[in-house]
Motif scaffolding. Sequence first.
Motif, PDB file in Angstrom:
ATOM      1  N   TYR A  43       5.208 -13.648  13.245  1.00 16.22           N
ATOM      2  CA  TYR A  43       6.507 -12.661  13.161  1.00 16.22           C
ATOM      3  C   TYR A  43       6.010 -10.594  13.317  1.00 16.22           C
ATOM      4  CZ  TYR A  43       2.293 -10.485   9.618  1.00 16.22           C
ATOM      5  OH  TYR A  43       1.544 -10.012   9.339  1.00 16.22           O
ATOM      6  N   ASN A  44       6.965 -10.170  13.711  1.00 21.42           N
ATOM      7  CA  ASN A  44       7.012  -8.961  13.446  1.00 21.42           C
ATOM      8  C   ASN A  44       6.690  -8.147  12.418  1.00 21.42           C
ATOM      9  OD1 ASN A  44       7.855  -8.750  17.411  1.00 21.42           O
ATOM     10  ND2 ASN A  44       6.101  -8.613  16.610  1.00 21.42           N
ATOM     11  N   ASP A  45       7.615  -8.006  11.426  1.00 23.88           N
ATOM     12  CA  ASP A  45       7.611  -8.140  10.577  1.00 23.88           C
ATOM     13  C   ASP A  45       7.668  -8.417   9.242  1.00 23.88           C
ATOM     14  OD1 ASP A  45       9.205  -7.022   8.018  1.00 23.88           O
ATOM     15  OD2 ASP A  45      10.566  -6.678   8.948  1.00 23.88           O
ATOM     16  N   ASP A  63       0.724 -11.812  13.890  1.00 24.62           N
ATOM     17  CA  ASP A  63       1.534 -10.661  14.231  1.00 24.62           C
ATOM     18  C   ASP A  63       1.199 -10.059  15.169  1.00 24.62           C
ATOM     19  OD1 ASP A  63      -0.041  -9.295  12.571  1.00 24.62           O
ATOM     20  OD2 ASP A  63       0.468  -7.674  11.945  1.00 24.62           O
ATOM     21  N   TRP A  64       0.010 -10.888  16.271  1.00 25.32           N
ATOM     22  CA  TRP A  64      -0.337 -10.317  17.539  1.00 25.32           C
ATOM     23  C   TRP A  64      -0.559  -8.965  17.332  1.00 25.32           C
ATOM     24  CZ3 TRP A  64       4.870 -12.057  17.010  1.00 25.32           C
ATOM     25  CH2 TRP A  64       5.178 -13.785  18.137  1.00 25.32           C
ATOM     26  N   ASN A  65      -1.634  -8.787  16.240  1.00 25.78           N
ATOM     27  CA  ASN A  65      -2.597  -7.725  15.489  1.00 25.78           C
ATOM     28  C   ASN A  65      -3.526  -8.110  14.842  1.00 25.78           C
ATOM     29  OD1 ASN A  65      -2.727  -4.921  14.723  1.00 25.78           O
ATOM     30  ND2 ASN A  65      -0.285  -4.637  14.404  1.00 25.78           N
ATOM     31  N   LEU A  82      -7.011 -10.071  18.004  1.00 24.92           N
ATOM     32  CA  LEU A  82      -7.398  -8.916  19.086  1.00 24.92           C
ATOM     33  C   LEU A  82      -6.908  -9.139  20.111  1.00 24.92           C
ATOM     34  CD1 LEU A  82      -9.335  -6.506  20.296  1.00 24.92           C
ATOM     35  CD2 LEU A  82     -10.630  -8.009  20.729  1.00 24.92           C
ATOM     36  N   TRP A  83      -5.198  -8.190  20.353  1.00 20.65           N
ATOM     37  CA  TRP A  83      -5.135  -8.620  21.474  1.00 20.65           C
ATOM     38  C   TRP A  83      -5.169  -8.411  22.802  1.00 20.65           C
ATOM     39  CZ3 TRP A  83      -2.072  -6.468  26.102  1.00 20.65           C
ATOM     40  CH2 TRP A  83      -0.538  -6.873  25.474  1.00 20.65           C
ATOM     41  N   GLY A  84      -5.747  -7.323  23.080  1.00 21.20           N
ATOM     42  CA  GLY A  84      -6.347  -7.157  24.331  1.00 21.20           C
ATOM     43  C   GLY A  84      -6.770  -5.935  24.571  1.00 21.20           C
ATOM     44  N   PHE A 109      -7.682 -12.640  22.655  1.00 24.67           N
ATOM     45  CA  PHE A 109      -6.677 -12.077  23.764  1.00 24.67           C
ATOM     46  C   PHE A 109      -5.596 -13.041  23.857  1.00 24.67           C
ATOM     47  CE2 PHE A 109     -11.113 -10.802  25.129  1.00 24.67           C
ATOM     48  CZ  PHE A 109     -10.844 -10.439  24.451  1.00 24.67           C
ATOM     49  N   ASN A 110      -4.157 -11.549  24.006  1.00 23.87           N
ATOM     50  CA  ASN A 110      -2.850 -12.616  23.723  1.00 23.87           C
ATOM     51  C   ASN A 110      -2.750 -12.916  25.346  1.00 23.87           C
ATOM     52  OD1 ASN A 110      -0.392 -13.588  22.187  1.00 23.87           O
ATOM     53  ND2 ASN A 110       0.629 -12.143  23.743  1.00 23.87           N
ATOM     54  N   GLU A 111      -2.414 -14.126  25.788  1.00 26.28           N
ATOM     55  CA  GLU A 111      -1.602 -14.386  27.123  1.00 26.28           C
ATOM     56  C   GLU A 111      -2.665 -13.868  28.377  1.00 26.28           C
ATOM     57  OE1 GLU A 111       2.444 -14.212  27.448  1.00 26.28           O
ATOM     58  OE2 GLU A 111       1.961 -16.053  26.394  1.00 26.28           O
ATOM     59  N   SER A 116       1.341  -8.840  32.079  1.00 24.22           N
ATOM     60  CA  SER A 116       2.487  -8.262  32.123  1.00 24.22           C
ATOM     61  C   SER A 116       1.051  -7.959  29.759  1.00 24.22           C
ATOM     62  CB  SER A 116       3.750  -8.763  31.169  1.00 24.22           C
ATOM     63  OG  SER A 116       3.641  -9.519  31.501  1.00 24.22           O
ATOM     64  N   GLN A 117       0.646  -8.992  29.864  1.00 24.83           N
ATOM     65  CA  GLN A 117       0.421  -9.480  28.455  1.00 24.83           C
ATOM     66  C   GLN A 117      -1.562  -8.339  28.227  1.00 24.83           C
ATOM     67  OE1 GLN A 117       2.163 -10.119  25.498  1.00 24.83           O
ATOM     68  NE2 GLN A 117       3.483 -10.271  26.706  1.00 24.83           N
ATOM     69  N   ALA A 118      -2.731  -9.660  27.997  1.00 17.04           N
ATOM     70  CA  ALA A 118      -3.914  -9.130  28.457  1.00 17.04           C
ATOM     71  C   ALA A 118      -4.520  -8.979  29.557  1.00 17.04           C
ATOM     72  CB  ALA A 118      -4.510  -9.702  26.894  1.00 17.04           C
ATOM     73  N   THR A 209       0.006 -21.777  19.483  1.00 12.38           N
ATOM     74  CA  THR A 209       0.486 -20.153  18.660  1.00 12.38           C
ATOM     75  C   THR A 209       1.893 -19.786  19.472  1.00 12.38           C
ATOM     76  OG1 THR A 209      -1.461 -19.136  19.931  1.00 12.38           O
ATOM     77  CG2 THR A 209      -1.766 -19.647  17.822  1.00 12.38           C
ATOM     78  N   GLU A 210       2.392 -19.951  20.426  1.00 13.63           N
ATOM     79  CA  GLU A 210       3.373 -19.055  20.512  1.00 13.63           C
ATOM     80  C   GLU A 210       4.254 -21.038  20.980  1.00 13.63           C
ATOM     81  OE1 GLU A 210       4.932 -16.345  22.758  1.00 13.63           O
ATOM     82  OE2 GLU A 210       3.194 -14.933  22.455  1.00 13.63           O
ATOM     83  N   PHE A 211       5.974 -21.537  20.752  1.00 12.41           N
ATOM     84  CA  PHE A 211       5.913 -22.175  22.132  1.00 12.41           C
ATOM     85  C   PHE A 211       7.946 -22.152  21.467  1.00 12.41           C
ATOM     86  CE2 PHE A 211       6.927 -25.774  18.760  1.00 12.41           C
ATOM     87  CZ  PHE A 211       5.965 -24.828  17.998  1.00 12.41           C
ATOM     88  N   TYR A 248       6.063 -21.256  15.879  1.00 15.28           N
ATOM     89  CA  TYR A 248       7.053 -21.157  17.191  1.00 15.28           C
ATOM     90  C   TYR A 248       7.216 -19.741  16.699  1.00 15.28           C
ATOM     91  CZ  TYR A 248      11.679 -22.052  18.532  1.00 15.28           C
ATOM     92  OH  TYR A 248      13.198 -21.924  19.105  1.00 15.28           O
ATOM     93  N   PHE A 249       7.913 -19.731  17.890  1.00 18.16           N
ATOM     94  CA  PHE A 249       8.100 -18.094  18.345  1.00 18.16           C
ATOM     95  C   PHE A 249       9.451 -18.349  18.670  1.00 18.16           C
ATOM     96  CE2 PHE A 249      10.302 -14.980  21.462  1.00 18.16           C
ATOM     97  CZ  PHE A 249       8.447 -14.407  21.234  1.00 18.16           C
ATOM     98  N   MET A 250       9.918 -16.999  17.526  1.00 20.07           N
ATOM     99  CA  MET A 250       9.136 -16.286  16.265  1.00 20.07           C
ATOM    100  C   MET A 250      10.170 -16.707  15.495  1.00 20.07           C
ATOM    101  SD  MET A 250       9.802 -12.788  18.455  1.00 20.07           S
ATOM    102  CE  MET A 250       8.555 -12.131  16.549  1.00 20.07           C
ATOM    103  N   CYS A 251       9.564 -16.258  14.221  1.00 14.97           N
ATOM    104  CA  CYS A 251       9.782 -14.913  13.400  1.00 14.97           C
ATOM    105  C   CYS A 251      10.365 -14.679  12.558  1.00 14.97           C
ATOM    106  CB  CYS A 251       8.691 -15.381  11.728  1.00 14.97           C
ATOM    107  SG  CYS A 251       9.241 -15.353  10.127  1.00 14.97           S
TER     108      CYS A 251
HETATM  109  C1  BGC Z   1       3.883  -9.778  22.617  1.00 13.19           C
HETATM  110  C2  BGC Z   1       3.823  -9.045  21.582  1.00 13.19           C
HETATM  111  C3  BGC Z   1       4.847  -8.820  20.111  1.00 13.19           C
HETATM  112  C4  BGC Z   1       5.172 -10.313  20.212  1.00 13.19           C
HETATM  113  C5  BGC Z   1       6.816 -10.546  19.687  1.00 13.19           C
HETATM  114  C6  BGC Z   1       4.359 -10.414  21.872  1.00 13.19           C
HETATM  115  O1  BGC Z   1       4.615 -11.057  23.763  1.00 13.19           O
HETATM  116  O2  BGC Z   1       2.563 -10.052  23.149  1.00 13.19           O
HETATM  117  O3  BGC Z   1       2.699  -8.209  21.190  1.00 13.19           O
HETATM  118  O4  BGC Z   1       4.391  -8.662  19.122  1.00 13.19           O
HETATM  119  O5  BGC Z   1       5.626 -11.284  21.512  1.00 13.19           O
HETATM  120  O6  BGC Z   1       7.536  -9.892  19.891  1.00 13.19           O
END
Ligand code: BGC
Length: 271
Positions: A43-45, A63-65, A82-84, A109-111, A116-118, A209-211, A248-251
């Motif tokens: 999630y983000n929110d 929350d990628w955070n 720890l995103w990056g 780290f995320n991707e 464009s990611q970590a 953790t994402e699909f 799942y991507f995403m809430c």
């Molecule tokens: C990003 C995150 C973001 C998420 C959802 C990911 O690809 O790395 O920073 O919060 O997508 O939008």
Amino acid sequence: MVSFTQLLTAGLLATSAMALPHAHKHTHKHVSKRTTGKRGAAYNDASTVQSLGNNGSISWAYDWNMVADGDLPSGVEFVPMLWGSKMFGEWFSSIETVLSSGASYIMGFNEPDMSSQANMGPSEAAKHYTKYISPFSGKAKLVTPAVTNGGGDSVGLNWMASFLDECSDCKLSVLAVHWYGESADEFKSFVQKATKVAEEYGLEETWVTEFALSTATTANSDMESSAEFLNEVIPWLDSQSGVGRYAYFMCADGYLLEGGGLSVSGKAYTY
Ligand code: BGC
């Protein structure tokens, strides 16, 4: 503004008393929903997780955070990431706080295999992992960086294998992967490959953790095919002993949620 769901609910309640027995039956179905403890919310929110998780079908969330950024429903475990490198400055103080409030895993780290990611090579990632995450191995179980399902030599599970070679003293417990693609079969075969890599390197389990289907990565796209996809892969993930958790991507609205409730894919996800 009155939402479509509100209008629908008002309409159902107004038109007939039949709505009540129906609502009652629905409640029972929610209570008996299957929970394997694997299903999470990406999630983000934080307030959106309530819609997905208040019936007990979600056991964890991220929350990628580093911090939850709001209250999660009770019984939903927050997992910090720890995103990056953009997070390095605040990391040590944030993670100490999150661990003292009960976090039991840390995600890497995320991707890192995406520019464009970590965006890190395996040895750079191993160096940073050793400095920032491994020191907490006594307090939490450690999750690898999450790679994409890219097939090239320096991405995806090939990136992961190089990282695991470089990070053999990193005290890792869990392997993390992401997947975007075309079909349930393709998804299953990728997840099986990932669990094999985890086994080869002596890791306890794999997290996805994402699909999602590649056609469903923007809001409100391909909801019906996504629901079909989820109907097939969620029971399958639940049955795989090598898979510890998935999200799942995403809430968010337009994905697992629609107008404050579950979307058609949200219903399939929390079957
Ligand atoms: C990003 C995150 C973001 C998420 C959802 C990911 O690809 O790395 O920073 O919060 O997508 O939008």
